[in-house]
Structures are given as C-alpha cells and as structure tokens.
Design a protein around this motif. Structure first.
Motif, PDB file in Angstrom:
ATOM      1  N   SER A 149      -3.178  -1.626 -82.422  1.00 38.69           N
ATOM      2  CA  SER A 149      -2.224  -0.595 -82.020  1.00 38.69           C
ATOM      3  C   SER A 149      -1.297  -0.305 -83.189  1.00 38.69           C
ATOM      4  O   SER A 149      -0.889  -1.226 -83.916  1.00 38.69           O
ATOM      5  CB  SER A 149      -1.409  -1.065 -80.812  1.00 38.69           C
ATOM      6  N   ILE A 192       4.015   4.701 -84.124  1.00 40.95           N
ATOM      7  CA  ILE A 192       4.179   6.080 -84.558  1.00 40.95           C
ATOM      8  C   ILE A 192       5.612   6.509 -84.256  1.00 40.95           C
ATOM      9  O   ILE A 192       6.033   6.526 -83.101  1.00 40.95           O
ATOM     10  CB  ILE A 192       3.207   7.041 -83.834  1.00 40.95           C
ATOM     11  N   GLN A 250       3.467   3.674 -79.281  1.00 43.52           N
ATOM     12  CA  GLN A 250       2.322   2.894 -79.712  1.00 43.52           C
ATOM     13  C   GLN A 250       1.054   3.713 -79.499  1.00 43.52           C
ATOM     14  O   GLN A 250       0.875   4.325 -78.450  1.00 43.52           O
ATOM     15  CB  GLN A 250       2.241   1.579 -78.941  1.00 43.52           C
ATOM     16  N   CYS A 251       0.194   3.710 -80.514  1.00 43.27           N
ATOM     17  CA  CYS A 251      -1.040   4.488 -80.455  1.00 43.27           C
ATOM     18  C   CYS A 251      -2.200   3.558 -80.782  1.00 43.27           C
ATOM     19  O   CYS A 251      -2.195   2.886 -81.828  1.00 43.27           O
ATOM     20  CB  CYS A 251      -0.975   5.648 -81.447  1.00 43.27           C
ATOM     21  N   ASP A 252      -3.192   3.482 -79.899  1.00 42.49           N
ATOM     22  CA  ASP A 252      -4.356   2.640 -80.152  1.00 42.49           C
ATOM     23  C   ASP A 252      -5.175   3.193 -81.309  1.00 42.49           C
ATOM     24  O   ASP A 252      -5.102   4.384 -81.633  1.00 42.49           O
ATOM     25  CB  ASP A 252      -5.228   2.556 -78.889  1.00 42.49           C
ATOM     26  N   GLU A 273      -7.230   6.254 -80.490  1.00 39.33           N
ATOM     27  CA  GLU A 273      -6.517   7.197 -79.627  1.00 39.33           C
ATOM     28  C   GLU A 273      -5.864   8.288 -80.464  1.00 39.33           C
ATOM     29  O   GLU A 273      -5.343   8.039 -81.550  1.00 39.33           O
ATOM     30  CB  GLU A 273      -5.452   6.443 -78.826  1.00 39.33           C
ATOM     31  N   LYS A 274      -5.897   9.486 -79.968  1.00 40.67           N
ATOM     32  CA  LYS A 274      -5.219  10.595 -80.644  1.00 40.67           C
ATOM     33  C   LYS A 274      -3.733  10.573 -80.312  1.00 40.67           C
ATOM     34  O   LYS A 274      -3.332  10.172 -79.216  1.00 40.67           O
ATOM     35  CB  LYS A 274      -5.867  11.918 -80.244  1.00 40.67           C
ATOM     36  N   VAL A 275      -2.920  11.018 -81.268  1.00 42.81           N
ATOM     37  CA  VAL A 275      -1.465  10.897 -81.131  1.00 42.81           C
ATOM     38  C   VAL A 275      -0.949  11.663 -79.918  1.00 42.81           C
ATOM     39  O   VAL A 275      -0.087  11.175 -79.181  1.00 42.81           O
ATOM     40  CB  VAL A 275      -0.762  11.365 -82.421  1.00 42.81           C
ATOM     41  N   ASP A 316      -2.429  12.231 -77.118  1.00 38.59           N
ATOM     42  CA  ASP A 316      -2.750  11.473 -75.912  1.00 38.59           C
ATOM     43  C   ASP A 316      -1.831  10.264 -75.766  1.00 38.59           C
ATOM     44  O   ASP A 316      -1.372   9.941 -74.665  1.00 38.59           O
ATOM     45  CB  ASP A 316      -4.214  11.016 -75.950  1.00 38.59           C
ATOM     46  N   ALA A 317      -1.561   9.589 -76.880  1.00 40.31           N
ATOM     47  CA  ALA A 317      -0.674   8.425 -76.831  1.00 40.31           C
ATOM     48  C   ALA A 317       0.731   8.834 -76.420  1.00 40.31           C
ATOM     49  O   ALA A 317       1.388   8.149 -75.622  1.00 40.31           O
ATOM     50  CB  ALA A 317      -0.648   7.728 -78.188  1.00 40.31           C
ATOM     51  N   TYR A 373      -4.380   8.204 -91.693  1.00 35.82           N
ATOM     52  CA  TYR A 373      -4.927   8.713 -90.438  1.00 35.82           C
ATOM     53  C   TYR A 373      -6.221   9.466 -90.707  1.00 35.82           C
ATOM     54  O   TYR A 373      -6.546   9.816 -91.857  1.00 35.82           O
ATOM     55  CB  TYR A 373      -3.924   9.653 -89.760  1.00 35.82           C
ATOM     56  N   THR A 384      -1.716  16.950 -84.059  1.00 38.52           N
ATOM     57  CA  THR A 384      -1.648  15.663 -83.364  1.00 38.52           C
ATOM     58  C   THR A 384      -2.746  15.510 -82.315  1.00 38.52           C
ATOM     59  O   THR A 384      -3.091  14.396 -81.952  1.00 38.52           O
ATOM     60  CB  THR A 384      -0.276  15.462 -82.706  1.00 38.52           C
TER      61      THR A 384
END
Length: 340
Positions: free
Chosen positions: A3, A6, A19-21, A24-26, A28-29, A58, A80
C-alpha cells in the motif's frame, strides 16, 4: 499487498492523505476513502481528473490525446482514473476540498508536556489518539484548552507519529501563550485539525537553502526528521536567525539531526547589537550569490513577514532567482499562516 501513501493537496490549502493499493487506481482509492476527486468517465477520455504529480513513481494506463497530451504527461500531469502508484506520491488537485466532498481531519489529543525553552518560546508535546499524516512543513489548527480559540502551528515532529511536537512563540497576552505559561497541565484535552498549507518539502533535486526566523525553525525540524529517515543526495544549509543567543532553542536537537544526516550545515545569526556572536545582523547580511549556488538551489523560508519581504528584495538586488522559492509568513497574532 503493498500500500502506498498518496497526499492529495487541494487548491484551498487542505491536504488529505489516503492509502492506495499497488494495483489500485488513485481515483478508486480516493472514492473508497470517501473523497470524490473530479471525474466524469473513468476511462482516460475526458481529462476531468487531471492532476499534477509533484512527487512519486507511477504507471499511467490508457488515455486519449484529447484528455492529456504526451507533453503534459512528461511534465508530470496524470489522470488519476488511470494512475497506479508505484511509490508514495504527492498530487496537486485543481479543486477545493469542499468540491471533492472532503475536509481537514480532526484528531483528538492530550497534552504530554510544555517546555519553557526560553523567554520567547515554548515547546508543546501532544499525544494523539491516532497518527495524523502530513507533509513535513505543514501546519494544523490547534484548539486552546478551556477556550473556543484555535491557533495555527507548524509541526516540528516527524509525520506519522503518535506524538506531535510544536515550537510556539511566547506572545505576552496571547491566548495560547497564556495557556502554556499559566494553566497547561498533562492530560489537558485539545484537538488538531489539518493538515494544511503549501509550505512543505518537495523532492530534493539540487542544493537546499533553508531560512528560519525564530520559531520559524519548527517546520525545518520536521523536514530534517524526514530527511534523516529517508536520506538526501544534496547539501542543506540552514540559516537560523534570532534576536538573542537565548532565543536559539532546540540547538541540541538540530545539531543531532545534522550530524545524523551528514550533509547539513547550520548557520546561526543574532540580530541584537549588544550580543557577541560569529554572525550578527540579519540573514540577508550573510547570503550572497555563491551561498545561493548562483540560483541553482531550492530556497525555503519560514519567518515573520518583514523577513520574507527583505529576503525577496535581497534576491532581486542580487539578480538571483532560485530554481524554486517556498515561503511561509507567520503573524504575531498567533492567528494563522500564509504560504506560497
């Protein structure tokens, strides 16, 4: 699963950290954490979610030329809805926090202790109910226990800790100063709202010149804490200017951080004519073109408005324009900060 952190910096000065996995897209996070970043299509077509990536690595998936040009992508712009982080990142969001249906966080805390560092400054230590993420250099609004008042202070501690530290100017008659000097006791409840501000440490890509006036040292202590943890490839020269020798607080901590990092030079300056010191006067008396690396440097300044104005005029007189110049003014009313 990895994770990444961001930091979303909104144009009204509010910062939210999500927190972004790693898959995972930013967008969506952010949505998962109840922040509605501007978006229309989710497909890299409309360009509504375009932001500027100030820091981080990224991957960008599909996007159309109509939504973002290759030139913009090379400059650091991202969509994003198509951005998958590969490291911690900092994004500039061209929208207010309110528009994105979010607001500064409020974290409850309690006073751990107050240190009378000098006649002109206090050190405040606060235990947080949970860590508050911020970018080193940013500030929060702190409630004054027993009142409805809030005052804005930069962290002097590292991000992500359960303990927050602040370096606070002692202003006779000030609401916070009166509390700290007369009534403060361990266990007193207070709240911190933030983080906020555009004054924070950017990626270090060239020599650094940091200018601190009085308790304007606070954000630089936070920056040094992060640098000590993550390392640095370029030298830092920190000019610490005060009126009298007694006002040179936190020198032991500052020296310890400088020794730990190994690329930090600390220069102290006293303004009082009746004091004895290697460097006297104002910071502008000790900054020449060579000290500014001919302009190939990043300058950070935190101090009272006259200091900021004097330094800006001094750069003009030298004919030097630093690669970047970030500053924060603090006012003697204890009531807020102005950053650029």
């Amino acid at each position: 699963m990895t994770s990444y952190t961001i930091a979303l910096n909104f144009e009204d000065g509010v910062t939210r950290v999500i927190q972004c996995d790693d898959d995972e897209k930013v967008t969506d996070a952010a949505f998962r954490q109840k922040i509605n970043l501007p978006m229309d299509c989710r497909d890299g077509v409309c360009g509504t979610c375009k932001c500027f990536a100030e820091k981080g690595e990224y991957e960008l998936e599909f996007y159309m030329d109509e939504s973002m040009s290759d030139e913009e992508a090379e400059q650091g712009y991202v969509l994003t809805c198509q951005m998958i982080p590969e490291s911690d990142c900092v994004l500039q969001v061209p929208a207010t926090s309110a528009l994105c249906k979010t607001a500064p966080e409020t974290v409850e805390g309690e006073v751990l202790g107050v240190d009378a560092l000098s006649d002109t400054s206090f050190g405040l230590r606060v235990k947080l109910a949970r860590p508050l993420s911020f970018l080193p250099g940013q500030y929060v609004n702190v409630t004054v226990p027993g009142t409805d008042a809030q005052r804005s202070y930069s962290f002097s501690s590292a991000p992500g800790s359960n303990e927050a530290r602040f370096l606070i100017r002692n202003l006779p008659g000030g609401v916070m100063s009166s509390y700290l000097g007369q009534r403060a006791a361990p266990g007193d409840a207070l709240a911190l709202t933030g983080p906020m501000g555009a004054f924070y440490l950017r990626p270090v890509e060239r020599p650094q010149v940091w200018l601190a006036g009085g308790t304007g040292l606070a954000p630089f202590l936070s920056m040094l804490e992060q640098v000590a943890d993550k390392g640095i490839d370029h030298p830092v020269t920190l000019y610490y200017a005060v009126t009298r020798a007694a006002d040179l607080v936190e020198l032991d901590r500052l020296t310890a951080l400088a020794d730990r990092i190994g690329k930090v030079t600390v220069v102290t300056i006293l303004a009082a004519a009746d004091e004895t010191h290697d460097r006297k006067g104002f910071v502008t008396d000790h900054l020449g073109a060579d000290d500014l690396n001919g302009g190939d440097c990043d300058v950070y300044l935190c101090g009272p408005p006259p200091m900021v104005d004097a330094v800006r005029a001094h750069f003009g007189g030298l004919g030097i324009e630093p690669a970047s110049f970030h500053y924060e003014k603090f006012n003697p009313t204890e009531a807020g900060a102005a950053a650029a």
